[in-house]
Design an enzyme around this catalytic site. Structure first.
Site, PDB file in Angstrom:
ATOM      1  N   THR A  37       0.877  -1.073   0.030  1.00 58.34           N
ATOM      2  CA  THR A  37       0.206   0.125  -0.027  1.00 58.34           C
ATOM      3  C   THR A  37       0.870   1.242   0.112  1.00 58.34           C
ATOM      4  OG1 THR A  37      -1.632  -1.142   1.034  1.00 58.34           O
ATOM      5  CG2 THR A  37      -1.907   1.201   1.387  1.00 58.34           C
ATOM      6  N   ARG A  49      10.804 -15.178  -2.994  1.00 60.94           N
ATOM      7  CA  ARG A  49       9.627 -15.075  -2.677  1.00 60.94           C
ATOM      8  C   ARG A  49       8.871 -16.580  -2.899  1.00 60.94           C
ATOM      9  NH1 ARG A  49       6.811  -9.355  -3.742  1.00 60.94           N
ATOM     10  NH2 ARG A  49       8.073  -8.199  -1.949  1.00 60.94           N
ATOM     11  N   HIS A  99       1.934   1.641  -3.580  1.00 65.18           N
ATOM     12  CA  HIS A  99       0.980   1.917  -4.455  1.00 65.18           C
ATOM     13  C   HIS A  99       0.589   3.508  -4.359  1.00 65.18           C
ATOM     14  CE1 HIS A  99      -0.449  -2.247  -5.127  1.00 65.18           C
ATOM     15  NE2 HIS A  99       0.656  -1.929  -5.950  1.00 65.18           N
ATOM     16  N   HIS A 113       2.579   1.731   8.688  1.00 58.91           N
ATOM     17  CA  HIS A 113       1.354   1.231   9.358  1.00 58.91           C
ATOM     18  C   HIS A 113       1.418   0.046  10.019  1.00 58.91           C
ATOM     19  CE1 HIS A 113       0.668   0.351   4.949  1.00 58.91           C
ATOM     20  NE2 HIS A 113      -0.037  -0.567   5.575  1.00 58.91           N
ATOM     21  N   GLU A 114       2.641  -0.662   9.598  1.00 59.82           N
ATOM     22  CA  GLU A 114       2.923  -2.005  10.165  1.00 59.82           C
ATOM     23  C   GLU A 114       3.940  -1.816  11.415  1.00 59.82           C
ATOM     24  OE1 GLU A 114       2.486  -4.052   5.771  1.00 59.82           O
ATOM     25  OE2 GLU A 114       4.459  -4.192   6.964  1.00 59.82           O
TER      26      GLU A 114
END
Length: 338
Positions: free
Chosen positions: A33, A182, A36, A51-52
């Protein structure tokens, strides 16, 4: 973050008012996020991203004696903070300051702030927020024991969705994404098949491979879109069996549109379409409980820890191929004190 520029600024550190806490940051994850919002310029104001978040209680306002679940807290306790009231997205130049995680402190000023005490290592605790997103996503799918599940996207959300889907009863899990580092993590999480989009660049070939690896080549029972690319939706709907479930989660930020024929793509498949937004407090709580139970699985999930001065490099790495400092990036986290 100002537009597409990152700069380190100084703000006064507040004394917590009654009912609030000041958290000294230990680690903050860089999220898709954040990428983006930077990539598509969706923020209309300067912002301290992040926000983490995980940190320790540095100062506690009057009346704060416990976390959201009623566990007693004191200065020095490690906590994870939910961004639910806007942490990481609020204007940086409006008071109260320090409302994002890419800094030395974050001020949990809002009376509805949700923080939870934990003893997890910071590299696992920092996953509580993205894991909460995955918990919500998987919950919406209503997976049944023995289901075949496909996850589009092998970023942190896609990997966490894959893991929680497997633990929710999926008999077979397929990961479609890249790069190789990944997909190796997807295999560690129990993926039965990984499809590298660099090795299989044609969507029609990927559809064929997916369907060949489902019972009777009928298609998957559940498909999760966690890639954040509109084209993935068109492709992923064709992974589904008739009557399957498609869960859209990758477009928290507006990243464009796609052409849709409702008759051919939706109705004739008799599918169930779920679109999940963020998460709720119960998902955050469940996320932390699951991380505490399965902490060993996430030992190397944070692949890079970088200082504040390199945030721009971290975001750009996610923008240009998920590679930083000579190796593939899974989760990049920011540490102010290095």
């Amino acid at each position: 973050m100002k537009g597409k520029e990152f700069e380190v600024r100084e703000y006064p550190v507040p004394e917590p008012a009654s009912g609030t806490v000041l958290i000294k940051q230990e680690l903050a994850g860089i999220c898709g996020t954040d990428l983006h919002n930077w990539e598509f310029q969706r923020m209309e104001h300067d912002v301290i991203p992040g926000h983490e978040n995980v940190g320790v209680l540095d100062a506690i306002g009057a009346g704060v004696e416990e976390d959201y679940l009623g566990n007693p807290v004191k200065i020095g306790d490690r906590v994870v903070l939910s961004p639910g009231v806007g942490y990481g997205f609020l204007p940086s130049e409006e008071q109260p300051y320090l409302r994002g995680g890419f800094g030395e402190y974050i001020y949990a000023w809002h009376p509805e702030s949700l923080f939870l005490k934990t003893d997890l290592p910071i590299e696992v605790a920092v996953l509580t927020e993205p894991s909460a997103c995955a918990v919500h996503c998987v919950t919406r799918a209503k997976i049944r024991f023995g289901d075949t599940v496909v996850v589009q996207g092998s970023g942190p959300i896609g990997l966490l969705v894959l893991n929680w889907a497997r633990l929710s009863g999926a008999a077979s899990v397929i990961s479609v994404g890249g790069p190789g580092g990944r997909l190796e993590m997807a295999e560690r999480f129990g993926a039965d098949l990984t499809i590298d989009i660099a090795d299989v660049p044609d969507p029609n070939d990927r559809k064929r491979v997916v369907r060949e690896n489902t019972p009777q080549s009928a298609g998957a029972d559940v498909v999760f879109e966690c890639a954040g690319n509109p084209a993935a939706i068109v492709e992923g709907l064709d992974y589904l069996r008739r009557g399957g479930t498609y869960v859209e989660y990758g477009h928290f930020v507006d990243s464009g549109t796609f052409e849709c024929n409702p008759n051919q793509m939706l109705l004739r498949k008799n599918l169930r379409l779920e679109a999940a937004w963020g998460f709720e407090s119960n998902h955050f709580i469940r996320s932390l409980r699951m991380l505490e139970k399965h902490a060993d699985l996430f030992k190397d999930f944070v692949s890079h820890v970088i200082p504040l001065e390199r945030v721009g490099e971290g975001v750009n790495a996610l923008h240009t191929g998920y590679h930083l400092d000579g190796r593939d990036a899974i989760k990049i986290a920011v540490k102010a004190h290095m």
